[in-house]
Design a protein around this motif. Structure first.
Motif, short mmCIF file in Angstrom:
data_model
loop_
_atom_site.label_atom_id
_atom_site.label_comp_id
_atom_site.label_asym_id
_atom_site.label_seq_id
_atom_site.Cartn_x
_atom_site.Cartn_y
_atom_site.Cartn_z
N LYS A 422 0.85 -1.18 0.00
CA LYS A 422 0.00 0.00 0.00
C LYS A 422 0.89 1.24 0.00
O LYS A 422 1.81 1.35 0.82
N PRO A 423 0.64 2.19 -0.91
CA PRO A 423 1.53 3.36 -1.03
C PRO A 423 1.70 4.12 0.28
O PRO A 423 0.73 4.37 1.00
N GLY A 424 2.96 4.42 0.59
CA GLY A 424 3.27 5.21 1.77
C GLY A 424 3.20 4.45 3.08
O GLY A 424 3.24 5.06 4.15
N THR A 425 3.06 3.12 3.03
CA THR A 425 2.94 2.32 4.26
C THR A 425 3.85 1.10 4.16
O THR A 425 4.50 0.86 3.15
N ASN A 426 3.87 0.34 5.24
CA ASN A 426 4.53 -0.97 5.24
C ASN A 426 3.52 -2.10 5.21
O ASN A 426 3.82 -3.21 5.66
N VAL A 427 2.33 -1.82 4.71
CA VAL A 427 1.25 -2.81 4.65
C VAL A 427 1.31 -3.52 3.30
O VAL A 427 1.22 -2.87 2.24
N PHE A 428 1.44 -4.85 3.34
CA PHE A 428 1.43 -5.67 2.12
C PHE A 428 0.09 -6.39 2.04
O PHE A 428 -0.38 -6.95 3.03
N ARG A 429 -0.51 -6.39 0.86
CA ARG A 429 -1.81 -7.02 0.69
C ARG A 429 -1.93 -7.60 -0.70
O ARG A 429 -1.20 -7.19 -1.62
N PRO A 430 -2.85 -8.55 -0.90
CA PRO A 430 -3.04 -9.14 -2.23
C PRO A 430 -3.41 -8.07 -3.26
O PRO A 430 -4.25 -7.20 -2.99
N ARG A 431 -2.80 -8.16 -4.43
CA ARG A 431 -3.09 -7.20 -5.48
C ARG A 431 -4.49 -7.46 -6.05
O ARG A 431 -4.91 -8.60 -6.20
N THR A 433 -7.97 -5.31 -8.43
CA THR A 433 -8.41 -4.16 -9.22
C THR A 433 -8.87 -3.02 -8.33
O THR A 433 -8.96 -1.87 -8.79
N GLU A 434 -9.19 -3.33 -7.08
CA GLU A 434 -9.62 -2.28 -6.16
C GLU A 434 -8.45 -1.40 -5.72
O GLU A 434 -8.66 -0.28 -5.25
N HIS A 435 -7.23 -1.95 -5.82
CA HIS A 435 -6.05 -1.20 -5.39
C HIS A 435 -4.99 -1.23 -6.50
O HIS A 435 -3.92 -1.81 -6.35
N PRO A 436 -5.27 -0.58 -7.60
CA PRO A 436 -4.33 -0.64 -8.74
C PRO A 436 -3.02 0.09 -8.48
O PRO A 436 -2.04 -0.14 -9.20
N ASP A 437 -2.97 0.97 -7.49
CA ASP A 437 -1.77 1.77 -7.25
C ASP A 437 -0.80 1.11 -6.26
O ASP A 437 0.21 1.73 -5.91
N ASP A 438 -1.13 -0.10 -5.79
CA ASP A 438 -0.23 -0.76 -4.85
C ASP A 438 1.14 -0.96 -5.51
O ASP A 438 1.24 -1.31 -6.70
N GLU A 439 2.18 -0.77 -4.73
CA GLU A 439 3.54 -0.76 -5.26
C GLU A 439 4.12 -2.17 -5.38
O GLU A 439 3.87 -3.02 -4.53
N THR A 440 4.86 -2.39 -6.45
CA THR A 440 5.64 -3.62 -6.62
C THR A 440 7.09 -3.23 -6.93
O THR A 440 7.36 -2.10 -7.35
#
Length: 559
Positions: A422-431, A433-440
């Motif tokens: 999750k952008p700007g956090t240390n939270v990792f979550r399953p990718r 379509t609801e969170h297209p901006d999650d970082e990889t």
């Protein structure tokens, strides 16, 4: 052991006496009519219901751990009992039926006692709630079709569910108007009393009106059938028919399972804040003793009932003494009120059964499960169909099988997730379509596994991982195993071989978040020696930081 069982007696408080007596009398007003109704469901004489409300009730009160649980029998147990007795003793005289009943109840008790000895209390959790919802709904339909002819005043030779349903439709022109009217009056009394006096003895009032109608209006001359003779006095000793052991034990196993499941459900539902916690193995022991004791005195298989336990608790029960009061009222009924019970119309009893049986169907719960999980709703339908089309005894096997297959499917088909941050956090979550901006991180593939990994699901997990690896073209695959509770030898061997193959093709494997037991297993294996501490990480954040540091180093060297 006896001191522990009798703890409620040693710790009894005088202030509890009044509430216990009131609760016991109130519960008796519901338990006795329902016990007789359940005996009718099973095709047994009404006095069997009274015996079941006496002996098991007393036995559980002396041994059981629930202060409010009211133990006699239930509609589910009654229909299972009646089905089995109909198959094992068709058209046989009363004495043989009672001997078969005694054997069935004894077997149920013996199975429960054995389960207690083997500490099998966890078994109640093997039937999923949706499957139990479906099974009870199927039981309700079977009971309704079984009791409708008595409510309509028609008769026919009973058979399968579909046969009985068709026969009812064909017999509608022969309906007795007087019988139907009496049944509708009974239903009306139950609904009105429960609407305006929720804690009132609605079944007792309905029985009183039915008996009074027979005596004052002479309804027998209008074709209204009564339940017939009810013997007075204490039940005589009944010796089990041991020759039926081979024939009855499968049914006894199913009834024991339902008895324990319903007992635990009712007991847990009405635990007061200061009550002792229910121990599943203790409840197995208590219901086992209750059934063994009841078997020798003509009782049906017994278990805790939700509706009667609710009434007992809401009426103010403080201890098991309330159950002993209920049993005392049963004893008085057996000795003094049997002649009145003989005037009870079958239509009145059938109406009571129908009203309470329909409550086994919970449309709101059906809807809630359908909205949340369609797969579990499918289990409900399978359980209902199993009971209705295959019969209750086979239906319970279908219900248990569905639960176990569902469990096996979930264990054998664990999910595999591609993770992003999750952008700007240390939270990792399953990718998604609801969170297209999650970082990889380019070149780093984060995969999350859940549940135990063993020989059944290892290959399937590998098949699920492979497309993610092919599409991402990573340099490093980091497996988040924080949700993995066990890594079995076969699965570990496959993982070791996969690591070697991937290493030969330039792909590196990292393990992240291993639980202590899983970590110890990996460290003892060749895989642990290959990976070393350098390729095992406490968490995903650490793994990502290590990969970025490696990438920066390689880039700097390249420059």
């Amino acid at each position: 052991m006896f001191e522990r069982r009798s703890h409620w007696l040693r710790g009894y408080q005088r202030a509890w006496l009044g509430p216990d007596i009131i609760a016991g009398l109130t519960a008796a007003a519901v338990v006795l009519p329902m016990a007789m109704a359940y005996a009718a469901i099973a095709g047994l004489p009404l006095q069997v219901g009274l015996y079941t409300a006496l002996v098991p009730m007393v036995a559980y009160a002396l041994v059981g751990s629930s202060r409010a649980l009211s133990v006699s029998t239930s509609s589910t147990i009654a229909i299972l009992t009646g089905t089995q007795l109909g198959e094992s003793t068709p058209g046989i005289d009363h004495g043989a039926v009672m001997a078969a009943l005694s054997m069935l109840t004894l077997l149920v008790g013996a199975i429960l006692l054995l389960a207690s000895l083997l500490r099998c209390g966890f078994i109640a959790n093997f039937i999923s709630h949706p499957v139990l919802v479906g099974f009870k709904a199927g039981i309700a339909l079977v009971i309704a079709v079984d009791q409708l002819p008595k409510l309509l005043g028609i008769q026919f030779h009973k058979g399968s569910f579909l046969h009985n349903l068709l026969s009812i439709m064909e017999g509608l022109p022969n309906t007795s108007v007087t019988t139907v009217t009496l049944g509708l009056v009974t239903i009306g009394i139950l609904m009105v009393v429960e609407r305006f006096l929720p804690r009132g003895p609605a079944p007792l009032l309905a029985l009183a009106v039915g008996i009074a109608s027979m005596g004052l209006l002479g309804l027998q001359s209008h074709g209204v059938q009564t339940v017939g003779r009810v013997p007075q006095g204490f039940p005589s000793l009944t010796w089990p028919d041991f020759s039926l052991l081979d024939q009855l034990w499968p049914a006894a196993l199913g009834i024991a399972l339902m008895s324990f499941t319903e007992t635990i459900a009712a007991g847990r539902a009405f635990v007061a804040p200061h009550d002792p916690l229910l121990g599943p193995n203790r409840e197995l022991l208590a219901t086992g003793i209750a059934n063994v004791a009841g078997a020798l005195l003509g009782a049906m298989p017994a278990g805790g009932g939700t509706s009667q336990t609710a009434i007992n608790r809401f009426a103010g029960a403080k201890s098991q003494l309330s159950a002993l009061v209920t049993a005392g009222v049963t004893l008085v009924t057996m000795f003094a009120l049997a002649p009145l019970v003989e005037l009870l119309p079958q239509a009145t009893l059938a109406a009571i059964v129908l009203v309470y049986a329909t409550r086994l169907i919970d449309p709101l719960e059906f809807g809630a499960i359908a909205r949340i999980r369609w797969r579990e709703f499918g289990w409900i339908i399978v359980a209902v169909a199993g009971v209705v089309l295959l019969g209750t005894l086979k239906g319970i096997l279908v219900a248990v099988a569905v639960s176990l297959l569902a469990l096996a499917y979930d264990v054998a088909n664990p999910p595999v997730y591609v993770l992003g941050r999750k952008p700007g956090t240390n939270v990792f979550r399953p990718r998604s379509t609801e969170h297209p901006d999650d970082e990889t991180v380019p070149g780093l593939l984060l995969l999350q596994l859940e549940g135990p990994i063993f020989f059944v699901n290892a290959e399937l997990i590998a098949d699920k991982m492979r497309p993610f690896v092919v599409s991402a073209h990573p340099k490093v695959v980091a497996l988040d195993l924080s949700g993995v509770s066990d890594l079995e030898y076969t699965a570990l061997k496959m993982l070791t071989e996969a690591e070697k193959r991937n290493r030969d093709h330039g792909l590196t494997l990292w393990l992240v978040g291993l639980q202590p037991t899983v970590l110890a297993t990996v460290q003892r294996s060749p895989l642990g020696k290959t990976l070393g501490r350098e390729r095992m990480f406490f968490n995903l954040e650490q793994a990502v930081a290590r990969y970025k540091a490696m990438t920066e180093t390689v880039t700097a060297r390249g420059d």
